[in-house]
Structures are given as structure tokens and as C-alpha cells.
Design a protein around this motif. Structure first.
Motif, PDB file in Angstrom:
ATOM      1  N   TRP A 132      -0.344 -67.209  11.131  1.00  0.00           N
ATOM      2  CA  TRP A 132      -0.282 -67.397  12.580  1.00  0.00           C
ATOM      3  C   TRP A 132      -0.786 -68.780  12.985  1.00  0.00           C
ATOM      4  CZ3 TRP A 132       3.002 -65.291  15.326  1.00  0.00           C
ATOM      5  CH2 TRP A 132       3.319 -63.938  15.245  1.00  0.00           C
ATOM      6  N   LEU A 133      -1.792 -69.282  12.295  1.00  0.00           N
ATOM      7  CA  LEU A 133      -2.280 -70.634  12.598  1.00  0.00           C
ATOM      8  C   LEU A 133      -1.184 -71.664  12.365  1.00  0.00           C
ATOM      9  CD1 LEU A 133      -5.875 -70.485  11.068  1.00  0.00           C
ATOM     10  CD2 LEU A 133      -5.313 -70.786  13.487  1.00  0.00           C
ATOM     11  N   ASP A 168       2.007 -75.953  18.365  1.00  0.00           N
ATOM     12  CA  ASP A 168       2.353 -76.051  19.790  1.00  0.00           C
ATOM     13  C   ASP A 168       1.228 -76.704  20.588  1.00  0.00           C
ATOM     14  OD1 ASP A 168       4.796 -74.894  19.389  1.00  0.00           O
ATOM     15  OD2 ASP A 168       4.158 -72.881  19.968  1.00  0.00           O
ATOM     16  N   ALA A 169       0.000 -76.486  20.149  1.00  0.00           N
ATOM     17  CA  ALA A 169      -1.144 -77.018  20.887  1.00  0.00           C
ATOM     18  C   ALA A 169      -1.168 -78.540  20.875  1.00  0.00           C
ATOM     19  CB  ALA A 169      -2.444 -76.465  20.295  1.00  0.00           C
ATOM     20  N   THR A 170      -0.517 -79.172  19.915  1.00  0.00           N
ATOM     21  CA  THR A 170      -0.497 -80.636  19.831  1.00  0.00           C
ATOM     22  C   THR A 170       0.765 -81.237  20.437  1.00  0.00           C
ATOM     23  OG1 THR A 170       0.547 -80.584  17.631  1.00  0.00           O
ATOM     24  CG2 THR A 170      -1.870 -80.539  17.720  1.00  0.00           C
ATOM     25  N   ARG A 171       1.788 -80.409  20.672  1.00  0.00           N
ATOM     26  CA  ARG A 171       3.061 -80.946  21.150  1.00  0.00           C
ATOM     27  C   ARG A 171       3.325 -80.650  22.620  1.00  0.00           C
ATOM     28  NH1 ARG A 171       5.238 -78.675  16.119  1.00  0.00           N
ATOM     29  NH2 ARG A 171       6.017 -76.945  17.386  1.00  0.00           N
ATOM     30  N   ILE A 172       2.902 -79.500  23.100  1.00  0.00           N
ATOM     31  CA  ILE A 172       3.279 -79.053  24.443  1.00  0.00           C
ATOM     32  C   ILE A 172       2.261 -79.548  25.468  1.00  0.00           C
ATOM     33  CG2 ILE A 172       3.665 -77.027  25.903  1.00  0.00           C
ATOM     34  CD1 ILE A 172       4.578 -75.540  23.424  1.00  0.00           C
ATOM     35  N   ILE A 217      -5.117 -65.965  17.894  1.00  0.00           N
ATOM     36  CA  ILE A 217      -4.559 -67.291  17.604  1.00  0.00           C
ATOM     37  C   ILE A 217      -3.757 -67.805  18.796  1.00  0.00           C
ATOM     38  CG2 ILE A 217      -3.172 -68.635  16.004  1.00  0.00           C
ATOM     39  CD1 ILE A 217      -5.717 -67.417  14.808  1.00  0.00           C
ATOM     40  N   GLU A 218      -2.993 -66.916  19.429  1.00  0.00           N
ATOM     41  CA  GLU A 218      -2.223 -67.345  20.596  1.00  0.00           C
ATOM     42  C   GLU A 218      -3.158 -67.751  21.736  1.00  0.00           C
ATOM     43  OE1 GLU A 218       1.712 -65.748  22.882  1.00  0.00           O
ATOM     44  OE2 GLU A 218      -0.102 -64.555  23.157  1.00  0.00           O
ATOM     45  N   GLY A 219      -4.260 -67.002  21.911  1.00  0.00           N
ATOM     46  CA  GLY A 219      -5.224 -67.345  22.948  1.00  0.00           C
ATOM     47  C   GLY A 219      -5.818 -68.727  22.734  1.00  0.00           C
ATOM     48  N   ILE A 220      -6.152 -69.053  21.474  1.00  0.00           N
ATOM     49  CA  ILE A 220      -6.677 -70.388  21.168  1.00  0.00           C
ATOM     50  C   ILE A 220      -5.622 -71.456  21.464  1.00  0.00           C
ATOM     51  CG2 ILE A 220      -7.481 -71.879  19.300  1.00  0.00           C
ATOM     52  CD1 ILE A 220      -8.694 -69.380  17.991  1.00  0.00           C
ATOM     53  N   THR A 221      -4.379 -71.166  21.063  1.00  0.00           N
ATOM     54  CA  THR A 221      -3.288 -72.120  21.295  1.00  0.00           C
ATOM     55  C   THR A 221      -3.089 -72.388  22.779  1.00  0.00           C
ATOM     56  OG1 THR A 221      -2.160 -71.368  19.275  1.00  0.00           O
ATOM     57  CG2 THR A 221      -0.838 -72.562  20.908  1.00  0.00           C
ATOM     58  N   GLU A 281      -0.265 -67.555  29.738  1.00  0.00           N
ATOM     59  CA  GLU A 281      -1.034 -66.331  29.537  1.00  0.00           C
ATOM     60  C   GLU A 281      -0.542 -65.652  28.266  1.00  0.00           C
ATOM     61  OE1 GLU A 281      -0.542 -63.997  33.027  1.00  0.00           O
ATOM     62  OE2 GLU A 281      -1.688 -65.367  34.313  1.00  0.00           O
ATOM     63  N   LEU A 282      -1.328 -64.717  27.762  1.00  0.00           N
ATOM     64  CA  LEU A 282      -0.957 -64.032  26.530  1.00  0.00           C
ATOM     65  C   LEU A 282       0.370 -63.306  26.692  1.00  0.00           C
ATOM     66  CD1 LEU A 282      -4.398 -62.535  25.427  1.00  0.00           C
ATOM     67  CD2 LEU A 282      -3.287 -64.605  24.590  1.00  0.00           C
ATOM     68  N   LEU A 283       1.135 -63.298  25.634  1.00  0.00           N
ATOM     69  CA  LEU A 283       2.458 -62.678  25.645  1.00  0.00           C
ATOM     70  C   LEU A 283       2.348 -61.189  25.958  1.00  0.00           C
ATOM     71  CD1 LEU A 283       5.543 -62.920  24.949  1.00  0.00           C
ATOM     72  CD2 LEU A 283       4.901 -62.234  22.623  1.00  0.00           C
ATOM     73  N   ASP A 284       3.167 -60.739  26.891  1.00  0.00           N
ATOM     74  CA  ASP A 284       3.239 -59.311  27.213  1.00  0.00           C
ATOM     75  C   ASP A 284       4.239 -58.659  26.262  1.00  0.00           C
ATOM     76  OD1 ASP A 284       3.355 -56.786  28.251  1.00  0.00           O
ATOM     77  OD2 ASP A 284       4.108 -57.371  30.230  1.00  0.00           O
ATOM     78  N   LEU A 285       3.748 -57.867  25.328  1.00  0.00           N
ATOM     79  CA  LEU A 285       4.610 -57.263  24.320  1.00  0.00           C
ATOM     80  C   LEU A 285       5.556 -56.232  24.912  1.00  0.00           C
ATOM     81  CD1 LEU A 285       2.043 -56.834  21.413  1.00  0.00           C
ATOM     82  CD2 LEU A 285       3.720 -58.657  21.744  1.00  0.00           C
ATOM     83  N   ARG A 286       5.300 -55.808  26.129  1.00  0.00           N
ATOM     84  CA  ARG A 286       6.202 -54.852  26.790  1.00  0.00           C
ATOM     85  C   ARG A 286       7.168 -55.558  27.740  1.00  0.00           C
ATOM     86  NH1 ARG A 286       1.605 -51.340  29.472  1.00  0.00           N
ATOM     87  NH2 ARG A 286       1.015 -53.509  29.925  1.00  0.00           N
ATOM     88  N   GLY A 287       7.089 -56.866  27.808  1.00  0.00           N
ATOM     89  CA  GLY A 287       7.902 -57.624  28.746  1.00  0.00           C
ATOM     90  C   GLY A 287       9.259 -58.004  28.196  1.00  0.00           C
TER      91      GLY A 287
END
Length: 264
Positions: A36-37, A43-47, A122-126, A142-148
Motif C-alpha cells: 500500500w505504501l 500520490d503524496a509527492t505528485r498531486i 496508508i490512505e489517511g497519511i497520503t 477524505e477517506l474512500l467510501d467503500l460503499r460509494g
């Protein structure tokens, strides 16, 4: 051996299972976190701007990595009964068949919240690193909504289906169960999706440009530069949905029956 379920005895079997496999589980968690890292932190360095497309990318990553990791974990679930040398001592434990099965079954189920927890960490850190660079007034990630909507329903269904399917394979195949079960999964997908489903659709919708398909439930196509969506409704849709839902518990039950046959 008394086959009546006993909670205290089940706890002892579970402790034994953890004592024998804890190092492997921790190593697997480390590998999963590393994957996951590598997938998310770049993305944290590009976006530096807000774009909803990142949610769809994360949804695809989540589904495919979950299916891959879940398939591998489940395919190793019953390795202890893959050979007589390893299987006889385990099957001879003074515990009921249900207790021994549930100890492994619980580990497979626990994989789900553990996987989600690592993903969100990991996504939260990103997103924290990205949000810190976004312009003032910009929407924040925001964190991905897995039901979305960003996690396709077909991929969401696969996330439910893969662990029990590969768990059955771990009992049926004594050698390389992950590869053999994967081959069977591909053949089933090929027959249902690329042959049977497509064959049915072409009989119903001849001479159309097929644009998208959800197995046995809906089809979208283009005709005269207009896109049409046709879906099942009423009793047919209920029947198909019921079959798809019942497949998952049916696989869990097949795994249990096959495990009992191993002991017999």
C-alpha cells in the motif's frame, strides 16, 4: 471425539493456531503495508490539486489488491491438512471438527477488517500530506467510501466472493492451491462472462455495439450514436441477486463439508 461445540475448547484451539502462525501473519501484514505504501504514497509527492479521479483509482487499487491478497491468504488457510504428515496431527487434536474449522474461518474473516484498516491508515497519511499542500479554499480529500460510487459493484462483489472461493481451493488442492484455484476462477469467469453471458446478449440484442456488461443483470449499448441501458427488473432481478448472494455462504459451507471429509 465429542463433536459438541465448546467455547473453552475453541479458545484453546484458536490460541494454538495463533501461536503457530502469528509470525507468518505479522510478516504478511508487513508485506501488505509495504504494497500500500508503494501504491499510494507516490500520490503524496505528485498531486497538488483536488481531483475526484483519485477516488476511482483508489477504488480499483482496493478491489484488486484485496482480491489478490485475500485469495493468497485464503488459499493458505488449510495448508496444515494438505499432506498426511501435517494433517494427521492437526486433525487428531482433541477438539470438534467445527471448532478446528472455525479457528481458521475466523482468521479469514479477520483478514477483512485488518486489510481495510491498513488501507485506510496508508490512505489517511497520503491524503494528509496532499491536503496540506492544497490551495486555500480548495476541497480536501477524505477517506474512500467503500460503499460509494467509486468502488464498482462488480468489484465489490468479488471482494465478498474471493476469500471463500479460494478457501475451498485450499482444502481441495494439496499442492499449489493458489495457482490451481486461480486457474479454475479464470475458467469460470471466461465461461460465464466472455462466452455464456456474451452469447445470451447477442441473441437478445443482435447487431448492436456492446458498450458495457454486468453479468446477467444489465447491458448498455450504443445505437445511432445514443447509449441505452437495459436492466433486469422484478422477479428475474430478484432471482439473479438471490443466487449471487447465496453463492458466498454456499462456498463457506462447501469448505466446511470438505474439511469434515478430510478428518473422516
Amino acid at each position: 471425539m465429542n463433536q459438541t461445540f465448546d467455547l473453552h475448547r475453541f479458545t484453546l484451539v484458536l490460541k494454538l493456531h495463533l501461536s503457530e502462525h502469528l509470525k507468518s501473519y505479522l510478516l504478511g501484514l508487513g508485506v501488505l503495508a509495504g504494497v500500500w505504501l508503494m501504491m499510494l504514497l507516490p500520490d503524496a509527492t505528485r498531486i497538488s490539486v483536488f481531483n475526484e479521479s483519485i477516488y476511482r483509482k483508489h477504488g480499483i487499487f482496493f478491489a484488486f489488491i484485496f482480491c489478490g491478497a485475500g485469495a493468497w491468504f485464503a488459499s493458505e488457510a488449510f495448508r496444515m491438512v494438505s499432506t498426511p504428515v501435517r494433517g494427521i496431527p492437526y486433525l487428531a487434536l482433541p477438539a470438534s471438527q467445527l471448532e478446528k474449522f472455525l479457528s481458521v474461518f475466523l482468521m479469514v474473516l479477520l483478514f477483512i477488517p485488518v486489510f481495510i484498516g491498513i488501507f485506510y491508515a496508508i490512505e489517511g497519511i497520503t491524503f494528509w500530506l496532499i491536503n496540506d499542500r492544497l490551495p486555500v479554499g480548495s476541497p480536501h480529500y477524505e477517506l474512500l467510501d467503500l460503499r460509494g460510487k467509486y468502488l464498482e459493484k462488480d468489484l465489490r462483489y468479488l471482494a465478498y466472493l474471493v476469500p471463500p472461493f479460494f478457501m475451498v481451493g485450499s482444502i481441495y488442492f494439496p499442492k499449489i492451491p493458489f495457482i490451481k484455484t486461480g486457474v479454475i476462477a479464470f475458467l469460470i469467469f471466461f465461461i460465464t462472462s466472455l462466452f455464456l453471458n456474451e452469447f445470451i446478449l447477442r441473441r437478445i440484442f443482435p447487431h448492436r455495439e456492446h458498450y458495457g456488461v454486468t453479468l446477467f443483470q444489465e447491458v448498455s449499448f450504443i445505437e445511432n450514436r445514443r447509449m441505452y441501458l437495459v436492466t433486469l427488473a422484478g422477479a428475474p432481478r430478484l432471482i439473479i441477486n438471490s443466487i449471487l448472494v447465496l453463492v458466498v455462504p454456499a462456498l463457506w459451507y462447501i469448505a466446511y463439508v470438505r474439511f469434515r471429509e478430510k478428518e473422516l
